[in-house]
Scaffold this motif. Structure first.
Motif, PDB file in Angstrom:
ATOM      1  N   UNK A 301       0.835  -1.189   0.000  1.00 18.12           N
ATOM      2  CA  UNK A 301       0.000   0.000   0.000  1.00 18.12           C
ATOM      3  C   UNK A 301       0.877   1.248   0.000  1.00 18.12           C
ATOM      4  N   UNK A 302       0.351   2.389  -0.464  1.00 18.08           N
ATOM      5  CA  UNK A 302       1.155   3.606  -0.530  1.00 18.08           C
ATOM      6  C   UNK A 302       1.531   4.095   0.858  1.00 18.08           C
ATOM      7  N   UNK A 303       2.578   4.938   0.932  1.00 13.95           N
ATOM      8  CA  UNK A 303       3.043   5.394   2.248  1.00 13.95           C
ATOM      9  C   UNK A 303       2.187   6.500   2.849  1.00 13.95           C
ATOM     10  N   UNK A 558      -0.074  -3.955 -12.040  1.00 14.24           N
ATOM     11  CA  UNK A 558      -1.415  -4.543 -12.050  1.00 14.24           C
ATOM     12  C   UNK A 558      -1.360  -5.968 -11.510  1.00 14.24           C
ATOM     13  N   UNK A 559      -2.339  -6.353 -10.690  1.00 12.07           N
ATOM     14  CA  UNK A 559      -2.412  -7.698 -10.139  1.00 12.07           C
ATOM     15  C   UNK A 559      -3.872  -8.075  -9.951  1.00 12.07           C
ATOM     16  N   UNK A 563      -6.203  -5.466  -3.951  1.00 14.18           N
ATOM     17  CA  UNK A 563      -7.477  -4.833  -3.594  1.00 14.18           C
ATOM     18  C   UNK A 563      -7.567  -3.402  -4.097  1.00 14.18           C
ATOM     19  N   UNK A 564      -6.447  -2.833  -4.537  1.00 10.73           N
ATOM     20  CA  UNK A 564      -6.457  -1.450  -5.000  1.00 10.73           C
ATOM     21  C   UNK A 564      -7.098  -1.335  -6.383  1.00 10.73           C
ATOM     22  N   UNK A 565      -7.318  -0.086  -6.799  1.00  5.75           N
ATOM     23  CA  UNK A 565      -7.847   0.183  -8.130  1.00  5.75           C
ATOM     24  C   UNK A 565      -6.883  -0.347  -9.187  1.00  5.75           C
ATOM     25  N   UNK A 566      -7.366  -1.066 -10.189  1.00  8.39           N
ATOM     26  CA  UNK A 566      -6.462  -1.554 -11.235  1.00  8.39           C
ATOM     27  C   UNK A 566      -5.744  -0.398 -11.932  1.00  8.39           C
ATOM     28  N   UNK A 567      -4.472  -0.607 -12.255  1.00 10.66           N
ATOM     29  CA  UNK A 567      -3.626   0.376 -12.946  1.00 10.66           C
ATOM     30  C   UNK A 567      -3.560   1.693 -12.149  1.00 10.66           C
ATOM     31  N   UNK A 568      -3.413   1.535 -10.882  1.00  7.09           N
ATOM     32  CA  UNK A 568      -3.481   2.682  -9.975  1.00  7.09           C
ATOM     33  C   UNK A 568      -2.270   3.591 -10.111  1.00  7.09           C
ATOM     34  N   UNK A 569      -2.538   4.899 -10.014  1.00  6.31           N
ATOM     35  CA  UNK A 569      -1.492   5.915  -9.948  1.00  6.31           C
ATOM     36  C   UNK A 569      -1.797   6.803  -8.746  1.00  6.31           C
ATOM     37  N   UNK A 570      -0.807   7.014  -7.897  1.00  4.08           N
ATOM     38  CA  UNK A 570      -0.988   7.862  -6.714  1.00  4.08           C
ATOM     39  C   UNK A 570       0.227   8.761  -6.553  1.00  4.08           C
TER      40      UNK A 570
END
Length: 731
Positions: A301-303, A558-559, A563-570
């Protein structure tokens, strides 16, 4: 001579069908219903003990599967009954051993155990009889160590016979020449010596000639006999290999279909994927006795954690929604999009449908693992009818983001829009797994959109190896963009990695703010089997070199099990002091949003340090345009991409639109396009060879070697940064 007359030694007896061949259980799985089959308990290990397995006994083979459904695609193990030892224990236990492999089995009842023992013994007797009485049947399956030894022995015997034939050939030539000389001497009336002596010499030489001829005939007969005998075996072995290959292809095709079905099901019900993960873990935990199986790990998960504040006044909410404005007016994406559509002059909205050719990327690239992709000669079947120069220009699909950024008073809001623009350039790649054409050295591409969008773009291929391009864009709406990009691509076997090298520069005229960033890695997956799909991964750092503000963007892999949004960018937008002001979130294939940070506090658990941001409601920065109708038959081109290869009046002779191979491919004439592509590439190789020869002559003459000089760009040094980059000579 006696050695030449010896007969061929008889070959070793044939082996058992399917002996030592992996995957023979696939054949057993498709046998008629008369085969003995049923459930038995098989000992797996000390932790799990006996586990229920489905066993099939047929064609002298005992195969087992975890479930009956696995008979269609996966055999867990096979024992040939011809060499098996059957040992019966007490309380329904039996052990089947062959070649160092043992199956410890347990039936559900004594009658069931007796039926299995009888069937196993009968199968063993039949397989033994087949092994003893069959002369050449079934050698197609003997591909293990015994089969290799038999083949080596046969080849050695054939080699000996060839040596015999070679010796006979030499002797026949020698004795034939001597016999011919004796006959000539007999016919010559001037010859000396007694006629009786001459006849005696002729008879001796004729006898030698006859003996060597008979030896050659016998050696030929033996060679033909051995070759004919083993030719039948090898034909059957070849047929068996073809059948096994067919079984394997069907299995792989079925796995690919299951993979696509799983992906489609997950996309249709993304909310239930967590339960699916638990179910997969449970099944794997119950049935992992023969081998460990691994799946993609869930991405970390992101920091930081974003908490949206919802109890603010309507006045503050309205202020936040109008924070990124031009001249005090709100920038609504839908309104801006409709305005842009009204300003566009008519351009083509479709191209000819792509032919339905059967493509096999693996067949072309299986011998190219580890090589650079630009050096692999590939047919147009794996291309799309655009060049890499046009793909670079396609990054301007959402140039209105830069138009809005040029009007921003706040540098941090401007950074949000620039970051959204850097992400938007990947939105057109979701279904674009085909490879663009490699530009020829000196190839150019010009895109004039001054009337519609206020910008003009020009690019040129400035280097062939390594492939490098220069790109420059000027806009009447207050910004300039330029980049020198080199593509480093590698084929890794299961996937292709494309790593763009170089920096992208963006400068706004009014403020002078200068932004710099670089692209992330693009990866094409499922090269060997399954449906090709593309992913963008890595970290992107957008830096305002004027104010030192920055935005760190993370493109998450991508996996299926994440559980995160597919192709996520943050990402987070920070000022030069490291203070966070905006949180960015979204995906590179759909949209990007920003949220202004009100407060931050440390958080996290289990040793993971995280920052919790309290933010205002999110604001839409960018959203992907819908694809045109029938896009799936037009290479999944966007509305802009459909116009990039449209014929234009007055473009340079070196423009990508004038490439005959690319033009023919777009028209659906792929065979003609391949011919033109090979011609152009051969011409380019000859030109490169000529330049290298000229450079060598200049070096020998002591003259300075003149490097290739682009037509529309020249290399200059930035006085402030000292960086060397390509700048257009006329623009």
């Amino acid at each position: 001579m006696e050695e030449l007359m010896k007969s061929m030694p008889s070959p070793s007896p044939p082996g058992l069908p399917g002996l030592g061949l992996p995957g023979v259980g696939l054949q057993a799985a498709g046998l008629p219903g008369g085969a003995h089959r049923g459930w038995l308990f098989k000992w797996t290990n000390y932790l799990k003990g006996y586990q229920r397995r489905w066993f099939v006994l047929s064609n002298g083979l005992l195969s087992y599967y975890r479930t009956q459904a696995e008979m269609a695609h996966t055999c867990r193990g096979t024992i040939p009954m011809a060499t098996a030892h059957i040992q019966v224990g007490d309380t329904c236990h039996l052990v089947v051993t062959s070649g160092g492999r043992s199956y410890h089995l347990k039936a559900t009842s004594d009658p069931d155990c007796q039926r299995w023992v009888a069937s196993l013994q009968e199968a063993k007797d039949q397989a033994t009889q087949m092994m003893e009485h069959s002369d050449d049947s079934g050698d197609e399956g003997q591909l293990g160590a015994d089969g290799r030894g038999l083949a080596a022995g046969v080849l050695k015997t054939l080699a000996v016979k060839l040596d015999d034939l070679s010796t006979c050939n030499e002797l026949i030539g020698k004795h034939g020449a001597a016999l011919q000389r004796s006959l000539s001497e007999l016919e010559d009336p001037r010859g000396s010596g007694d006629g009786t002596d001459r006849l005696k010499a002729i008879n001796e030489r004729a006898a030698l000639f006859r003996i060597t001829s008979n030896a050659a005939i016998n050696a030929c007969r033996d060679f033909l006999d051995v070759a004919a005998l083993h030719n039948r075996r090898w034909q059957r072995a070849l047929q068996y290999e073809r059948e096994q290959r067919h079984h394997l292809e069907e299995t792989i095709e079925q796995l690919a279909k299951q993979h696509n079905t799983l992906e489609r099901a997950w996309r249709e019900s993304p909310g239930s994927h967590a339960a699916g993960v638990k179910r997969v873990e449970t099944l794997e935990g119950e049935a992992s006795d023969e081998s460990d199986e691994f799946f993609d790990a869930v991405e970390d998960s992101p920091p930081f954690i974003t908490v949206t504040t919802s109890n603010h006044t309507q006045h503050r909410r309205s202020a936040s929604n109008n924070s990124m404005t031009s001249g005090g007016q709100p920038h609504d994406w839908t309104h801006h999009h409709s305005d842009a559509l009204q300003q566009r002059r008519p351009r083509r909205s479709r191209i000819p449908d792509k032919p339905n050719y059967s493509l096999n990327l693996w067949s072309v690239m299986k011998n190219c693992i580890g090589k650079e992709l630009s050096k692999i000669p590939m047919p147009v079947n794996f291309n799309e009818p655009l060049s890499m120069l046009q793909r670079l220009t396609e990054d301007l699909e959402y140039s209105e983001l830069l138009d809005r950024a040029a009007c921003c008073d706040s540098t941090l809001e401007q950074m949000c829009l620039v970051a959204a623009f850097s992400v938007s350039s990947y939105s057109t790649t979701l279904h674009r797994t085909a490879k663009p054409f490699n530009p020829l050295l000196g190839e150019t591409y010009e895109l004039d959109r001054l009337d519609e969008y206020g910008y003009r773009s020009i690019s040129e291929q400035v280097s062939h190896h390594p492939p490098a391009a220069a790109h420059h864009v000027t806009s009447q709406r207050g910004w300039t963009l330029w980049q020198d990009i080199t593509i480093d691509s590698k084929f890794r076997g299961k996937y292709i990695s494309v790593m763009p090298l170089g920096l992208i520069h963006l400068q706004f005229e009014a403020s002078g703010h200068h932004y710099v960033w670089s692209k992330v890695t693009s990866t094409v997956h499922n090269v060997i089997v399954g449906k090709l799909w593309i992913d963008q991964t890595g970290d992107m750092e957008v830096v305002n070199q004027t104010t030192k503000d920055s935005c760190h963007l993370k493109f998450s892999p991508y996996s299926y099990f994440c559980r995160d949004t597919p192709r996520k960018v943050s990402g987070v937008v920070q000022d030069r002091d490291g203070t966070a002001h905006y949180v960015l979130s979204g995906s590179w294939d759909h949209k990007m949003e920003s949220a202004k940070i009100l407060d931050s506090s440390p958080g996290g658990s289990e040793g993971r340090q995280k920052t919790v941001y309290q933010t205002l409601p999110t604001k839409l920065l960018w959203k992907k345009y819908p694809l045109p109708d029938n896009a799936e038959n037009m290479h999944f081109f966007s509305s802009l991409a459909l116009t990039l290869n449209e014929a234009e009046v007055g473009v340079a002779p070196t423009d990508s639109r004038r490439r005959p191979d690319q033009r023919l491919m777009e028209a659906g004439l792929w065979d003609q396009a391949n011919v033109q592509k090979q011609r152009l590439e051969e011409t380019q190789r000859l030109d490169r060879k000529r330049r290298e020869e000229e450079s060598s002559r200049e070096l020998e003459d002591g003259r300075d070697v003149e490097r290739y000089r682009p037509r529309w760009f020249e290399r200059r040094t930035n006085e402030e940064t000292g960086e060397r980059s390509y700048c257009p000579q006329i623009f």
